[in-house]
Design a protein around this motif. Sequence first.
Motif, PDB file in Angstrom:
ATOM      1  N   LEU A 477       0.830  -1.204   0.000  1.00 30.24           N
ATOM      2  CA  LEU A 477       0.000   0.000   0.000  1.00 30.24           C
ATOM      3  C   LEU A 477       0.866   1.256   0.000  1.00 30.24           C
ATOM      4  O   LEU A 477       1.633   1.493   0.928  1.00 30.24           O
ATOM      5  CB  LEU A 477      -0.924  -0.002   1.216  1.00 30.24           C
ATOM      6  CG  LEU A 477      -2.000   1.089   1.239  1.00 30.24           C
ATOM      7  CD1 LEU A 477      -2.953   0.942   0.063  1.00 30.24           C
ATOM      8  CD2 LEU A 477      -2.772   1.053   2.548  1.00 30.24           C
ATOM      9  N   GLU A 478       0.726   2.074  -1.062  1.00 28.61           N
ATOM     10  CA  GLU A 478       1.504   3.302  -1.197  1.00 28.61           C
ATOM     11  C   GLU A 478       0.689   4.548  -0.877  1.00 28.61           C
ATOM     12  O   GLU A 478       1.236   5.528  -0.386  1.00 28.61           O
ATOM     13  CB  GLU A 478       2.061   3.410  -2.627  1.00 28.61           C
ATOM     14  CG  GLU A 478       3.034   2.303  -2.991  1.00 28.61           C
ATOM     15  CD  GLU A 478       3.535   2.442  -4.416  1.00 28.61           C
ATOM     16  OE1 GLU A 478       3.196   3.459  -5.071  1.00 28.61           O
ATOM     17  OE2 GLU A 478       4.250   1.535  -4.880  1.00 28.61           O
ATOM     18  N   VAL A 479      -0.603   4.511  -1.193  1.00 22.78           N
ATOM     19  CA  VAL A 479      -1.467   5.678  -0.986  1.00 22.78           C
ATOM     20  C   VAL A 479      -2.687   5.257  -0.187  1.00 22.78           C
ATOM     21  O   VAL A 479      -3.402   4.335  -0.587  1.00 22.78           O
ATOM     22  CB  VAL A 479      -1.906   6.298  -2.327  1.00 22.78           C
ATOM     23  CG1 VAL A 479      -2.921   7.411  -2.092  1.00 22.78           C
ATOM     24  CG2 VAL A 479      -0.700   6.823  -3.098  1.00 22.78           C
ATOM     25  N   LEU A 480      -2.917   5.942   0.934  1.00 25.82           N
ATOM     26  CA  LEU A 480      -4.132   5.747   1.736  1.00 25.82           C
ATOM     27  C   LEU A 480      -4.786   7.112   1.898  1.00 25.82           C
ATOM     28  O   LEU A 480      -4.320   7.960   2.651  1.00 25.82           O
ATOM     29  CB  LEU A 480      -3.786   5.154   3.098  1.00 25.82           C
ATOM     30  CG  LEU A 480      -4.968   4.863   4.035  1.00 25.82           C
ATOM     31  CD1 LEU A 480      -5.946   3.910   3.380  1.00 25.82           C
ATOM     32  CD2 LEU A 480      -4.475   4.281   5.365  1.00 25.82           C
ATOM     33  N   ASP A 481      -5.863   7.336   1.142  1.00 24.27           N
ATOM     34  CA  ASP A 481      -6.522   8.643   1.111  1.00 24.27           C
ATOM     35  C   ASP A 481      -7.990   8.470   1.486  1.00 24.27           C
ATOM     36  O   ASP A 481      -8.770   7.880   0.732  1.00 24.27           O
ATOM     37  CB  ASP A 481      -6.397   9.259  -0.278  1.00 24.27           C
ATOM     38  CG  ASP A 481      -6.865  10.715  -0.308  1.00 24.27           C
ATOM     39  OD1 ASP A 481      -7.472  11.160   0.686  1.00 24.27           O
ATOM     40  OD2 ASP A 481      -6.626  11.397  -1.319  1.00 24.27           O
ATOM     41  N   MET A 482      -8.349   9.003   2.657  1.00 21.73           N
ATOM     42  CA  MET A 482      -9.734   8.951   3.121  1.00 21.73           C
ATOM     43  C   MET A 482     -10.196  10.323   3.590  1.00 21.73           C
ATOM     44  O   MET A 482     -11.061  10.439   4.447  1.00 21.73           O
ATOM     45  CB  MET A 482      -9.871   7.949   4.274  1.00 21.73           C
ATOM     46  CG  MET A 482      -9.475   6.531   3.914  1.00 21.73           C
ATOM     47  SD  MET A 482      -9.670   5.412   5.321  1.00 21.73           S
ATOM     48  CE  MET A 482      -9.165   3.861   4.589  1.00 21.73           C
ATOM     49  N   HIS A 483      -9.627  11.376   3.058  1.00 20.43           N
ATOM     50  CA  HIS A 483      -9.944  12.704   3.553  1.00 20.43           C
ATOM     51  C   HIS A 483     -11.388  13.094   3.218  1.00 20.43           C
ATOM     52  O   HIS A 483     -11.988  12.614   2.265  1.00 20.43           O
ATOM     53  CB  HIS A 483      -8.940  13.735   3.024  1.00 20.43           C
ATOM     54  CG  HIS A 483      -9.152  14.184   1.620  1.00 20.43           C
ATOM     55  ND1 HIS A 483      -8.615  13.535   0.524  1.00 20.43           N
ATOM     56  CD2 HIS A 483      -9.832  15.247   1.118  1.00 20.43           C
ATOM     57  CE1 HIS A 483      -8.949  14.167  -0.573  1.00 20.43           C
ATOM     58  NE2 HIS A 483      -9.693  15.212  -0.255  1.00 20.43           N
ATOM     59  N   ARG A 484     -11.945  13.964   4.047  1.00 19.42           N
ATOM     60  CA  ARG A 484     -13.316  14.472   3.931  1.00 19.42           C
ATOM     61  C   ARG A 484     -14.360  13.355   3.980  1.00 19.42           C
ATOM     62  O   ARG A 484     -15.139  13.167   3.060  1.00 19.42           O
ATOM     63  CB  ARG A 484     -13.475  15.318   2.670  1.00 19.42           C
ATOM     64  CG  ARG A 484     -12.682  16.607   2.738  1.00 19.42           C
ATOM     65  CD  ARG A 484     -13.158  17.613   1.723  1.00 19.42           C
ATOM     66  NE  ARG A 484     -12.347  18.820   1.774  1.00 19.42           N
ATOM     67  CZ  ARG A 484     -12.526  19.891   1.021  1.00 19.42           C
ATOM     68  NH1 ARG A 484     -13.502  19.901   0.124  1.00 19.42           N
ATOM     69  NH2 ARG A 484     -11.756  20.947   1.124  1.00 19.42           N
ATOM     70  N   ASN A 485     -14.340  12.594   5.056  1.00 22.89           N
ATOM     71  CA  ASN A 485     -15.394  11.645   5.381  1.00 22.89           C
ATOM     72  C   ASN A 485     -15.870  11.949   6.796  1.00 22.89           C
ATOM     73  O   ASN A 485     -15.584  13.032   7.333  1.00 22.89           O
ATOM     74  CB  ASN A 485     -14.881  10.208   5.255  1.00 22.89           C
ATOM     75  CG  ASN A 485     -14.909   9.696   3.824  1.00 22.89           C
ATOM     76  OD1 ASN A 485     -15.956   9.350   3.301  1.00 22.89           O
ATOM     77  ND2 ASN A 485     -13.748   9.659   3.188  1.00 22.89           N
ATOM     78  N   ASN A 486     -16.570  11.033   7.405  1.00 20.92           N
ATOM     79  CA  ASN A 486     -17.014  11.189   8.795  1.00 20.92           C
ATOM     80  C   ASN A 486     -16.459  10.068   9.659  1.00 20.92           C
ATOM     81  O   ASN A 486     -17.127   9.558  10.559  1.00 20.92           O
ATOM     82  CB  ASN A 486     -18.551  11.192   8.856  1.00 20.92           C
ATOM     83  CG  ASN A 486     -19.139  12.437   8.225  1.00 20.92           C
ATOM     84  OD1 ASN A 486     -18.750  13.556   8.562  1.00 20.92           O
ATOM     85  ND2 ASN A 486     -20.062  12.262   7.300  1.00 20.92           N
TER      86      ASN A 486
END
Length: 845
Positions: A477-486
């Motif tokens: 895993l190189e990118v973990l993007d979960m921005h702007r959630n709850n």
Amino acid sequence: MLNRAYTQFSFFLFLCFCLPSFSSSIPHPCRKDQSATLLKFKRTLSVDPSVSEDCDEYGKERYPKTSSWNMSRDCCSWDGVICDEMTGHVIDLDLGCSQLVGTIDSNSSLFQLSHLQRLNLSYNGFYGSHISPKFGRFSSLTHLDLSNSSFTGLYGIIPESIFHLPNLETLDLSYNDQLSGSFPKTKWNSSASLMKLDLSFVTFSGNLPEYLSNFTRIEDLNLKRNFLNGSIPSSMLSLPSLRKVVLSGNYFSGQLEDFKSNSLVWIDLRNNQLQGQVPKSIQNLENLTTLDLSFDNFSGNVDISLFSNLKHLWYLSLSYNNISLINEKEVEFTLPESLERLELAACEVTKIEFLRSAKQLEELDLSNNKLQGRVPDWAWSNRMFSLKSLILSHNMLTSIDSIPLQSVEIIDLRSNLLQGSLPNPGNSTRLFFISQNNLIGEIPLSICNLRLLKVLDLARNNLTGEIPECLGDIIHLEVLDMHRNNLSGSLPATFITESSLRSFNLHDNKLKGKIPQSLANCKELQVVDLGDNQLNDTFPMWSGALPKLQVLILRSNKLHGSIRTSRIGNMFPKLRIIDLSYNAFSGILPVSLFQHLKAMRTIDQTKKLPAYLGDRYYHDSITIATKGLKLELVRILTIYTTIDLSSNKFEGHIPHIMGDFIALRVLNLSHNALEGHIPPSLGSLSVVESFDLSFNQLSGEIPQQLASLTSLAFLNLSYNHLRGCIPQGAQFSTFEKYSYGGNDGLRGFPVSKGCGNGVSETNYTESAVDDEESNSEFWSDFWKAALMGYGSGLCIGLSIIYFMISTGNPKWLARIIEALEYMIMVRQRKKQGRKGNYRRRNNHF
């Protein structure tokens, strides 16, 4: 006796006639002058095992061929050397992928091998070598390959004599980007013999010659990524032997004439400025396997039936033109079954019936179209096991339940209207993009079964619950993007030491707790964005040990305490963006941190083109404050450098060392309790664009050195204790009053009419008092309206203020804006549960 005589006579005839012929077929040994020349050439070069690595990508074996060259063996048996059997002259020298480094100049002994017919020096490292005119003296040369040899290798202008070699069949100078030149204006001597010309990724300019029609034998023409312009001659599209033409990445314009060469197999005109209709003559190219017309300016309707007769077509790309793909006759089977790659991004596609016949599709791109609703079941029945890449982003799809994702490796469903819970891709998935949709629910634990996953982009949805702990265990895993959630709960506590994590973005969620120290195991980390959460921790000092970290954003959390880092070791060697704003950090500004920020002290003058963080699949994005605005950078320039420590509890002086950050673009230290003078050393920030020291307790004069900041577009020094004359300069003359408001001791433009000899301090004070008294009644009413807005709703207050402005003095507008900025700032502070460190001066309002 007679028989014996006859036998002897026959043997004599054999000696006379056959023996000379037999001896001539024995390979001639290498000439001494040839072996001496080769050894002399070898001594000018050295072997570097790190060179020629690109050979691996193309399946070419790389090893030091010249290691076998020594006088104990005939030179014709040396690796890469072939001699003429009759004369012993070296006629073929193949040193491709030989890990050679060094310089080849005009005095090189290489040019003494005058009988060379084939010369291959590709995939080596001849750094700093000019391309010598003597290459044009190899009159017997049929093949010349200098590709990928770092002639920066191969630099300078290509000698025109090379194009006049009479027997030249192959010329390959590709991937030497410092090599420039243009086509000769006169007819080439080699035009009749040339079969392959590859000048891709050099810097050729000008037009294509009108005599291309003379290239009767040319089969392969590759001029990719140059600076060629003008129109594409119609004669080129009629060359009788031409099979492959690659002109992508140039500046060709005008209309594309009809194709008249039935031999064409490969056409790549991508990324030019070609206009007009897509030629209908394409349907006659029965041998065509590849057609790429993407990223041009073609217009009009293109009927999908145009490609139905191309039975060998396996790659078709029409993406990003101004065309509309239609199926005028509503024919069901319109695409050849051989098609494996189909790219129709931004082609006004609304229906996909034409996919029914494409049974071998491996890569499909229908992004940026007008697909709506639910994808029909039949669309995937033929591609369930063959599809490897599926790109349907930027459409209006609401459901993907019918799409089989089990064997797909790349899934891109970004920017749709997808609803429901997060779909579960197959275990073979490597890239999974599904950001900017309407997904709800929790992230299933089954996501951790994707052991091959490299990119997981779930940003901008309405996902809830906790982040699965097991995500920190996925090695690839190189990118973990979960921005702007709850998302809530805490961050995953464990990240393995083998982690490949490069980008970690959980901005704008509801995460609590501490920042896990195990992130220090992720040595590949370049971007960490945990801003706008509820994290409660001290500064993560361990993050300084991340060798590749360039972006650290922790803004708007509950972080606290002083910031101290170790003075020992190479801390934060590549950090270029640090945002710690809107926290509760205290103490003096972290000089020990500033001492380590090496990347902010240098400006790379060698970069000619903009470079961004990320790769071809994923572009890092962050939100920063600059020039008084909150700005989202959808792509992060590697030259962008920011320090934002605003809205904390820092105190003490601004350290002079901050003047060393000559690469800094944004500096924001506002809304703290800083005191003392503004260091004159800040005048060295030659590329700074946004400079904010407002709402502190700074005193003294504004350093005259700041007037030399010619890149400065935004300045805010308001609400301090500054005094004296405002410096005058190219940029300072453009700033408005609000840049200096709340500093009663400042004089000069734009807060007063003059400074020093212009207007006396007494006159300025008196005029200010008169102005204040004349407007006191207004400000009394204003603050009543403002307080009404603050207590009963900002919109009501603004409505009252608007009415007052419409009936009052227009000069009040600037003051009202200042007051509104103050009100909004106080309101934001109160919302965050902090009193802040603000002052309001009644005599100003």
